[in-house]
Scaffold this active site. Sequence first.
Site, mmCIF file in Angstrom:
data_model
loop_
_atom_site.group_PDB
_atom_site.id
_atom_site.type_symbol
_atom_site.label_atom_id
_atom_site.label_comp_id
_atom_site.label_asym_id
_atom_site.label_seq_id
_atom_site.Cartn_x
_atom_site.Cartn_y
_atom_site.Cartn_z
ATOM 1 N N TYR A 140 0.851 -1.208 0.000
ATOM 2 C CA TYR A 140 0.000 0.000 0.000
ATOM 3 C C TYR A 140 0.873 1.240 0.000
ATOM 4 O O TYR A 140 0.731 2.113 -0.868
ATOM 5 C CB TYR A 140 -0.933 0.004 1.218
ATOM 6 C CG TYR A 140 -1.457 1.381 1.547
ATOM 7 C CD1 TYR A 140 -0.890 2.137 2.570
ATOM 8 C CD2 TYR A 140 -2.490 1.941 0.814
ATOM 9 C CE1 TYR A 140 -1.346 3.424 2.854
ATOM 10 C CE2 TYR A 140 -2.957 3.229 1.087
ATOM 11 C CZ TYR A 140 -2.369 3.962 2.116
ATOM 12 O OH TYR A 140 -2.824 5.227 2.389
ATOM 13 N N PHE A 207 -3.322 -5.103 18.773
ATOM 14 C CA PHE A 207 -2.363 -5.841 17.936
ATOM 15 C C PHE A 207 -0.936 -5.664 18.463
ATOM 16 O O PHE A 207 -0.128 -4.944 17.889
ATOM 17 C CB PHE A 207 -2.450 -5.357 16.488
ATOM 18 C CG PHE A 207 -3.776 -5.617 15.818
ATOM 19 C CD1 PHE A 207 -4.222 -4.761 14.819
ATOM 20 C CD2 PHE A 207 -4.576 -6.695 16.170
ATOM 21 C CE1 PHE A 207 -5.443 -4.975 14.171
ATOM 22 C CE2 PHE A 207 -5.792 -6.922 15.539
ATOM 23 C CZ PHE A 207 -6.228 -6.067 14.545
HETATM 24 N N1 LIG Z 1 -7.625 7.470 6.464
HETATM 25 C C1 LIG Z 1 -6.361 7.690 6.752
HETATM 26 O O1 LIG Z 1 -5.934 7.656 7.913
HETATM 27 C C2 LIG Z 1 -5.378 8.004 5.644
HETATM 28 C C3 LIG Z 1 -4.040 8.187 5.982
HETATM 29 C C4 LIG Z 1 -3.137 8.500 4.963
HETATM 30 C C5 LIG Z 1 -3.572 8.624 3.643
HETATM 31 N N2 LIG Z 1 -4.878 8.429 3.343
HETATM 32 C C6 LIG Z 1 -5.303 8.534 1.938
HETATM 33 O O2 LIG Z 1 -6.426 9.405 1.864
HETATM 34 C C7 LIG Z 1 -7.282 8.971 0.801
HETATM 35 C C8 LIG Z 1 -8.692 8.780 1.317
HETATM 36 O O3 LIG Z 1 -8.635 7.853 2.373
HETATM 37 P P1 LIG Z 1 -9.986 7.480 3.169
HETATM 38 O O4 LIG Z 1 -9.583 7.020 4.515
HETATM 39 O O5 LIG Z 1 -10.963 8.600 3.022
HETATM 40 O O6 LIG Z 1 -10.498 6.204 2.350
HETATM 41 P P2 LIG Z 1 -11.950 5.881 1.771
HETATM 42 O O7 LIG Z 1 -11.899 4.462 1.330
HETATM 43 O O8 LIG Z 1 -12.997 6.318 2.721
HETATM 44 O O9 LIG Z 1 -12.018 6.853 0.487
HETATM 45 C C9 LIG Z 1 -11.513 6.461 -0.760
HETATM 46 C C10 LIG Z 1 -12.600 6.777 -1.769
HETATM 47 O O10 LIG Z 1 -12.110 6.491 -3.069
HETATM 48 C C11 LIG Z 1 -13.091 5.757 -3.794
HETATM 49 N N3 LIG Z 1 -12.361 4.930 -4.772
HETATM 50 C C12 LIG Z 1 -11.493 3.914 -4.505
HETATM 51 N N4 LIG Z 1 -10.998 3.427 -5.664
HETATM 52 C C13 LIG Z 1 -11.563 4.153 -6.679
HETATM 53 C C14 LIG Z 1 -11.451 4.122 -8.098
HETATM 54 N N5 LIG Z 1 -10.675 3.229 -8.716
HETATM 55 N N6 LIG Z 1 -12.173 5.016 -8.818
HETATM 56 C C15 LIG Z 1 -12.985 5.922 -8.201
HETATM 57 N N7 LIG Z 1 -13.138 5.993 -6.855
HETATM 58 C C16 LIG Z 1 -12.427 5.108 -6.111
HETATM 59 C C17 LIG Z 1 -13.847 4.954 -2.746
HETATM 60 O O11 LIG Z 1 -15.166 4.626 -3.161
HETATM 61 C C18 LIG Z 1 -13.862 5.935 -1.567
HETATM 62 O O12 LIG Z 1 -14.993 6.771 -1.610
HETATM 63 C C19 LIG Z 1 -6.658 7.689 0.238
HETATM 64 O O13 LIG Z 1 -5.880 8.023 -0.897
HETATM 65 C C20 LIG Z 1 -5.755 7.210 1.358
HETATM 66 O O14 LIG Z 1 -4.653 6.459 0.871
HETATM 67 C C21 LIG Z 1 -5.806 8.108 4.305
HETATM 68 O O1 LIG Z 2 -8.420 -3.500 15.881
HETATM 69 C C1 LIG Z 2 -7.366 -2.845 15.869
HETATM 70 C C2 LIG Z 2 -7.057 -1.900 14.855
HETATM 71 C C3 LIG Z 2 -5.857 -1.215 14.899
HETATM 72 N N1 LIG Z 2 -4.983 -1.457 15.914
HETATM 73 C C4 LIG Z 2 -3.710 -0.713 15.988
HETATM 74 O O2 LIG Z 2 -4.027 0.672 16.006
HETATM 75 C C5 LIG Z 2 -3.044 1.416 15.299
HETATM 76 C C6 LIG Z 2 -3.736 2.215 14.237
HETATM 77 O O3 LIG Z 2 -4.268 1.284 13.274
HETATM 78 P P1 LIG Z 2 -5.177 1.826 12.057
HETATM 79 O O4 LIG Z 2 -5.460 0.661 11.183
HETATM 80 O O5 LIG Z 2 -6.296 2.607 12.613
HETATM 81 O O6 LIG Z 2 -4.254 2.877 11.339
HETATM 82 P P2 LIG Z 2 -2.872 2.563 10.591
HETATM 83 O O7 LIG Z 2 -1.850 3.468 11.213
HETATM 84 O O8 LIG Z 2 -2.536 1.126 10.535
HETATM 85 O O9 LIG Z 2 -3.346 2.977 9.136
HETATM 86 C C7 LIG Z 2 -3.113 4.300 8.685
HETATM 87 O O10 LIG Z 2 -1.976 4.240 7.935
HETATM 88 C C8 LIG Z 2 -2.090 3.289 6.889
HETATM 89 C C9 LIG Z 2 -0.752 3.221 6.200
HETATM 90 O O11 LIG Z 2 0.158 2.820 7.203
HETATM 91 C C10 LIG Z 2 -3.157 3.719 5.911
HETATM 92 O O12 LIG Z 2 -2.815 5.001 5.340
HETATM 93 C C11 LIG Z 2 -4.454 3.847 6.664
HETATM 94 O O13 LIG Z 2 -5.446 4.399 5.789
HETATM 95 C C12 LIG Z 2 -4.256 4.757 7.827
HETATM 96 O O14 LIG Z 2 -5.429 4.737 8.644
HETATM 97 C C13 LIG Z 2 -2.067 0.396 14.695
HETATM 98 O O15 LIG Z 2 -0.938 0.307 15.535
HETATM 99 C C14 LIG Z 2 -2.826 -0.930 14.775
HETATM 100 O O16 LIG Z 2 -1.958 -2.032 14.984
HETATM 101 C C15 LIG Z 2 -5.260 -2.378 16.913
HETATM 102 O O17 LIG Z 2 -4.449 -2.601 17.814
HETATM 103 N N2 LIG Z 2 -6.449 -3.055 16.881
#
Ligand SMILES: NC(=O)c1ccc[n+]([C@@H]2O[C@H](COP(=O)([O-])OP(=O)(O)OC[C@H]3O[C@@H](n4cnc5c(N)ncnc54)[C@H](O)[C@@H]3O)[C@@H](O)[C@H]2O)c1
Ligand SMILES: O=c1ccn([C@@H]2O[C@H](COP(=O)(O)OP(=O)(O)O[C@H]3O[C@H](CO)[C@H](O)[C@H](O)[C@H]3O)[C@@H](O)[C@H]2O)c(=O)[nH]1
Length: 327
Positions: A140, A207
């Site tokens: 990813y 985890f």
């Molecule tokens: N949530 C986080 O903590 C986090 C952290 C770092 C980066 N990001 C990035 O931010 C962005 C949004 O994340 P999010 O948490 O809102 O995820 P999300 O899954 O809620 O949003 C992603 C959206 O993109 C759409 N999508 C996916 N593939 C598609 C495609 N091929 N064509 C058109 N639409 C498509 C999905 O339907 C969804 O609405 C992502 O690029 C993710 O990598 C998120």
């Molecule tokens: O049921 C759970 C879920 C998560 N965790 C822990 O909580 C922390 C946060 O986990 P998340 O999955 O909420 O977030 P991540 O940091 O793993 O994921 C974030 O970073 C990822 C890339 O590392 C992606 O960008 C993702 O969208 C973004 O939320 C991690 O240490 C994970 O191990 C638990 O212990 N139990």
Amino acid sequence: MKILITGGAGYVGSACLRYVAEQGHEVMAYDNLTMGHAQAVEGHPIVQGDIADTELLTNTLRDFGADAVMHFAAATYVGESVQNPELYYRNNVGGTLSLLNAMRAADVPRMLFSSTCAAYGMADSDTMSEATPLDPFSPYARTKLAAEWMIRDFAHAYDMGFTLLRYFNASGADANGRHGEDHTPESHLIPLVLQVPLSQRNKIMVFGEDYPTPDGTCIRDYVHTHDLASAHLLAIEATEVGTDEVFNIGTGIGQSVMQIIEACERVAGQSIAREVVARRPGDPPKLVADPTKIKTKLGWEPQYTDIDANIATAWAWHKARPNGYHG
Ligand SMILES: NC(=O)c1ccc[n+]([C@@H]2O[C@H](COP(=O)([O-])OP(=O)(O)OC[C@H]3O[C@@H](n4cnc5c(N)ncnc54)[C@H](O)[C@@H]3O)[C@@H](O)[C@H]2O)c1
Ligand SMILES: O=c1ccn([C@@H]2O[C@H](COP(=O)(O)OP(=O)(O)O[C@H]3O[C@H](CO)[C@H](O)[C@H](O)[C@H]3O)[C@@H](O)[C@H]2O)c(=O)[nH]1
């Protein structure tokens, strides 16, 4: 400014779409609704389409008269990316290539890209700045970094401009309850912990608690979607043809898994059962931002630096909508 927002019906995308619209910009969501919800952007235009469909994207950009793109559309699950890298390279890298080709065809030269702190891999310092070495841990994260390089090379060769935004952990919900997190399946810590007091699960699985951190559990930087949105507004307004910028977006404050569980207990007013289980592959021990650059160059300041206030917005959202956008 007219902004096309790919993934605009998603968790972070919808928060940003609504915010920039409230600040006077004209927005349109472009989303295949595989994870997102049209209800998340109620009242705003949305085209249901895949970013792989270059022709539809080109026509949408042209018909809308877009000046810029915010690119959120992606597959986002670290664990899934280990099992199925093909999906992640096709969607996140191939999809971004398709979008860049559509932008060139429609003469739309400016883009924000949603990248991730996971591009940095393991940090050997307490916090991570934009100078932190890039060492992505998972497919990813590698797809996000590959997309960054592609965007940079296109911009330099074809007179475009971009700003890369490497988010830490998005969290929270709209203070007015209009949008929030609703993923199926849900993988993120805070909504999963809050499912326990909502009687949607009987405990939270932790985890691993053998990481090199004070309480042994992983530390993350939980940045509220409102603060992500304000950062996107500042960034898009500062992105011109020729811009080549990257910013970390996080509060600079780390919270461990156990600290998050304890904050959820305070906010929900009840104890939350947990069970420590094995580590999840791909989890770095600590990911906390150094937000100095975005604060000094764009004047950004997060509103939600108190984790209880952040979690209170998520708790209100999940309590009011136990089934998310489906009531
Ligand atoms: N949530 C986080 O903590 C986090 C952290 C770092 C980066 N990001 C990035 O931010 C962005 C949004 O994340 P999010 O948490 O809102 O995820 P999300 O899954 O809620 O949003 C992603 C959206 O993109 C759409 N999508 C996916 N593939 C598609 C495609 N091929 N064509 C058109 N639409 C498509 C999905 O339907 C969804 O609405 C992502 O690029 C993710 O990598 C998120
Ligand atoms: O049921 C759970 C879920 C998560 N965790 C822990 O909580 C922390 C946060 O986990 P998340 O999955 O909420 O977030 P991540 O940091 O793993 O994921 C974030 O970073 C990822 C890339 O590392 C992606 O960008 C993702 O969208 C973004 O939320 C991690 O240490 C994970 O191990 C638990 O212990 N139990």
